[in-house]
Structure formats: structure tokens, C-alpha cells
Motif scaffolding. Sequence first.
Motif, PDB file in Angstrom:
ATOM      1  N   LEU A  26       7.252  14.859  -6.757  1.00  0.00           N
ATOM      2  CA  LEU A  26       7.721  14.832  -5.368  1.00  0.00           C
ATOM      3  C   LEU A  26       6.643  15.295  -4.390  1.00  0.00           C
ATOM      4  O   LEU A  26       6.524  14.760  -3.287  1.00  0.00           O
ATOM      5  CB  LEU A  26       8.977  15.686  -5.224  1.00  0.00           C
ATOM      6  CG  LEU A  26      10.220  15.133  -5.920  1.00  0.00           C
ATOM      7  CD1 LEU A  26      11.361  16.142  -5.841  1.00  0.00           C
ATOM      8  CD2 LEU A  26      10.625  13.814  -5.317  1.00  0.00           C
ATOM      9  N   GLY A  27       5.838  16.256  -4.800  1.00  0.00           N
ATOM     10  CA  GLY A  27       4.759  16.721  -3.939  1.00  0.00           C
ATOM     11  C   GLY A  27       3.708  15.651  -3.723  1.00  0.00           C
ATOM     12  O   GLY A  27       3.247  15.433  -2.594  1.00  0.00           O
ATOM     13  N   ILE A  28       3.311  14.980  -4.797  1.00  0.00           N
ATOM     14  CA  ILE A  28       2.311  13.925  -4.668  1.00  0.00           C
ATOM     15  C   ILE A  28       2.890  12.735  -3.899  1.00  0.00           C
ATOM     16  O   ILE A  28       2.192  12.101  -3.096  1.00  0.00           O
ATOM     17  CB  ILE A  28       1.794  13.501  -6.055  1.00  0.00           C
ATOM     18  CG1 ILE A  28       1.074  14.670  -6.714  1.00  0.00           C
ATOM     19  CG2 ILE A  28       0.854  12.319  -5.938  1.00  0.00           C
ATOM     20  CD1 ILE A  28       0.690  14.422  -8.151  1.00  0.00           C
ATOM     21  N   VAL A  74       3.754   4.535  -7.394  1.00  0.00           N
ATOM     22  CA  VAL A  74       2.905   4.242  -8.553  1.00  0.00           C
ATOM     23  C   VAL A  74       1.923   5.375  -8.821  1.00  0.00           C
ATOM     24  O   VAL A  74       1.826   5.871  -9.950  1.00  0.00           O
ATOM     25  CB  VAL A  74       2.162   2.896  -8.356  1.00  0.00           C
ATOM     26  CG1 VAL A  74       1.229   2.618  -9.504  1.00  0.00           C
ATOM     27  CG2 VAL A  74       3.164   1.764  -8.187  1.00  0.00           C
ATOM     28  N   PHE A  75       1.178   5.804  -7.808  1.00  0.00           N
ATOM     29  CA  PHE A  75       0.185   6.856  -7.995  1.00  0.00           C
ATOM     30  C   PHE A  75       0.807   8.173  -8.468  1.00  0.00           C
ATOM     31  O   PHE A  75       0.313   8.765  -9.431  1.00  0.00           O
ATOM     32  CB  PHE A  75      -0.619   7.047  -6.702  1.00  0.00           C
ATOM     33  CG  PHE A  75      -1.725   8.048  -6.830  1.00  0.00           C
ATOM     34  CD1 PHE A  75      -2.856   7.751  -7.568  1.00  0.00           C
ATOM     35  CD2 PHE A  75      -1.628   9.284  -6.222  1.00  0.00           C
ATOM     36  CE1 PHE A  75      -3.875   8.674  -7.694  1.00  0.00           C
ATOM     37  CE2 PHE A  75      -2.635  10.203  -6.334  1.00  0.00           C
ATOM     38  CZ  PHE A  75      -3.763   9.908  -7.073  1.00  0.00           C
ATOM     39  N   PRO A  76       1.906   8.668  -7.859  1.00  0.00           N
ATOM     40  CA  PRO A  76       2.518   9.898  -8.367  1.00  0.00           C
ATOM     41  C   PRO A  76       3.042   9.749  -9.804  1.00  0.00           C
ATOM     42  O   PRO A  76       2.976  10.698 -10.591  1.00  0.00           O
ATOM     43  CB  PRO A  76       3.669  10.172  -7.407  1.00  0.00           C
ATOM     44  CG  PRO A  76       3.308   9.464  -6.174  1.00  0.00           C
ATOM     45  CD  PRO A  76       2.523   8.271  -6.587  1.00  0.00           C
ATOM     46  N   THR A  77       3.538   8.558 -10.150  1.00  0.00           N
ATOM     47  CA  THR A  77       4.016   8.340 -11.511  1.00  0.00           C
ATOM     48  C   THR A  77       2.869   8.425 -12.508  1.00  0.00           C
ATOM     49  O   THR A  77       3.003   9.048 -13.571  1.00  0.00           O
ATOM     50  CB  THR A  77       4.709   6.963 -11.624  1.00  0.00           C
ATOM     51  OG1 THR A  77       5.774   6.904 -10.669  1.00  0.00           O
ATOM     52  CG2 THR A  77       5.247   6.734 -13.004  1.00  0.00           C
ATOM     53  N   ILE A  78       1.732   7.824 -12.178  1.00  0.00           N
ATOM     54  CA  ILE A  78       0.574   7.865 -13.073  1.00  0.00           C
ATOM     55  C   ILE A  78       0.096   9.302 -13.259  1.00  0.00           C
ATOM     56  O   ILE A  78      -0.161   9.739 -14.388  1.00  0.00           O
ATOM     57  CB  ILE A  78      -0.557   6.971 -12.519  1.00  0.00           C
ATOM     58  CG1 ILE A  78      -0.151   5.506 -12.603  1.00  0.00           C
ATOM     59  CG2 ILE A  78      -1.864   7.207 -13.279  1.00  0.00           C
ATOM     60  CD1 ILE A  78      -1.079   4.570 -11.857  1.00  0.00           C
ATOM     61  N   ILE A 121       0.828  -1.200   0.000  1.00  0.00           N
ATOM     62  CA  ILE A 121       0.000   0.000   0.000  1.00  0.00           C
ATOM     63  C   ILE A 121       0.864   1.252   0.000  1.00  0.00           C
ATOM     64  O   ILE A 121       0.622   2.196  -0.765  1.00  0.00           O
ATOM     65  CB  ILE A 121      -0.959  -0.015   1.213  1.00  0.00           C
ATOM     66  CG1 ILE A 121      -1.994  -1.116   1.054  1.00  0.00           C
ATOM     67  CG2 ILE A 121      -1.641   1.334   1.393  1.00  0.00           C
ATOM     68  CD1 ILE A 121      -2.868  -1.341   2.265  1.00  0.00           C
ATOM     69  N   MET A 122       1.897   1.268   0.827  1.00  0.00           N
ATOM     70  CA  MET A 122       2.764   2.442   0.897  1.00  0.00           C
ATOM     71  C   MET A 122       3.537   2.650  -0.402  1.00  0.00           C
ATOM     72  O   MET A 122       3.690   3.782  -0.860  1.00  0.00           O
ATOM     73  CB  MET A 122       3.736   2.317   2.071  1.00  0.00           C
ATOM     74  CG  MET A 122       3.065   2.358   3.425  1.00  0.00           C
ATOM     75  SD  MET A 122       2.169   3.883   3.739  1.00  0.00           S
ATOM     76  CE  MET A 122       3.517   5.004   3.978  1.00  0.00           C
ATOM     77  N   LEU A 123       4.011   1.572  -1.018  1.00  0.00           N
ATOM     78  CA  LEU A 123       4.718   1.707  -2.291  1.00  0.00           C
ATOM     79  C   LEU A 123       3.798   2.220  -3.395  1.00  0.00           C
ATOM     80  O   LEU A 123       4.214   3.020  -4.224  1.00  0.00           O
ATOM     81  CB  LEU A 123       5.340   0.369  -2.702  1.00  0.00           C
ATOM     82  CG  LEU A 123       6.600  -0.037  -1.967  1.00  0.00           C
ATOM     83  CD1 LEU A 123       7.039  -1.431  -2.409  1.00  0.00           C
ATOM     84  CD2 LEU A 123       7.704   0.965  -2.200  1.00  0.00           C
ATOM     85  N   PHE A 124       2.558   1.756  -3.388  1.00  0.00           N
ATOM     86  CA  PHE A 124       1.618   2.242  -4.389  1.00  0.00           C
ATOM     87  C   PHE A 124       1.413   3.748  -4.259  1.00  0.00           C
ATOM     88  O   PHE A 124       1.495   4.480  -5.237  1.00  0.00           O
ATOM     89  CB  PHE A 124       0.270   1.522  -4.276  1.00  0.00           C
ATOM     90  CG  PHE A 124      -0.763   2.077  -5.207  1.00  0.00           C
ATOM     91  CD1 PHE A 124      -0.758   1.733  -6.543  1.00  0.00           C
ATOM     92  CD2 PHE A 124      -1.720   2.970  -4.747  1.00  0.00           C
ATOM     93  CE1 PHE A 124      -1.689   2.265  -7.413  1.00  0.00           C
ATOM     94  CE2 PHE A 124      -2.656   3.499  -5.603  1.00  0.00           C
ATOM     95  CZ  PHE A 124      -2.647   3.149  -6.949  1.00  0.00           C
ATOM     96  N   TRP A 125       1.157   4.224  -3.036  1.00  0.00           N
ATOM     97  CA  TRP A 125       0.836   5.636  -2.849  1.00  0.00           C
ATOM     98  C   TRP A 125       2.058   6.542  -2.924  1.00  0.00           C
ATOM     99  O   TRP A 125       1.908   7.760  -3.099  1.00  0.00           O
ATOM    100  CB  TRP A 125       0.102   5.833  -1.534  1.00  0.00           C
ATOM    101  CG  TRP A 125      -1.305   5.356  -1.633  1.00  0.00           C
ATOM    102  CD1 TRP A 125      -1.814   4.207  -1.110  1.00  0.00           C
ATOM    103  CD2 TRP A 125      -2.381   5.967  -2.341  1.00  0.00           C
ATOM    104  NE1 TRP A 125      -3.139   4.087  -1.447  1.00  0.00           N
ATOM    105  CE2 TRP A 125      -3.518   5.152  -2.200  1.00  0.00           C
ATOM    106  CE3 TRP A 125      -2.493   7.145  -3.090  1.00  0.00           C
ATOM    107  CZ2 TRP A 125      -4.746   5.475  -2.765  1.00  0.00           C
ATOM    108  CZ3 TRP A 125      -3.730   7.455  -3.641  1.00  0.00           C
ATOM    109  CH2 TRP A 125      -4.827   6.630  -3.481  1.00  0.00           C
TER     110      TRP A 125
END
Length: 67
Positions: free
Chosen positions: A44-46, A14-18, A7-11
Amino acid sequence: MPKGLKIMLFWTLVFPTIITILRILTDYIIGKDIELVSYSAVFLGIAAGGLIFAGPINYLLAKSREE
């Protein structure tokens, strides 16, 4: 891999990259100049928001659903 780490790796990755890729594509379609420095600030902000807020909140929600 533990569920909390996923969960932490996704947020944080992955999510900032998308979101960053979607912003680059939007600017490309509109015809604006693409400057990677401005997109790194967005990423970096996201990622910081995901690490501090979204990741722990979603982890706690997933943990409370299991109980």
C-alpha cells in the motif's frame, strides 16, 4: 486504453506487486517468518507513492518526449 492510464496502472498496481513479491521471496530465502500483514503495508505504501509521485512524473516525462 489511453497511454496515461497504462502508466498510472503500472505504477500503482504492477510495480508494487513486483516489489512485494521480491520482498516475500527474499524473506523466504533468508528464512524469516512471512507475515502478510507487514507485506500489505509495503504494497500500500509503494502503491500510494506510485499514485502520487511516480505515475504523474512518468506520464509528464512521456508526454514531453512526444512533443
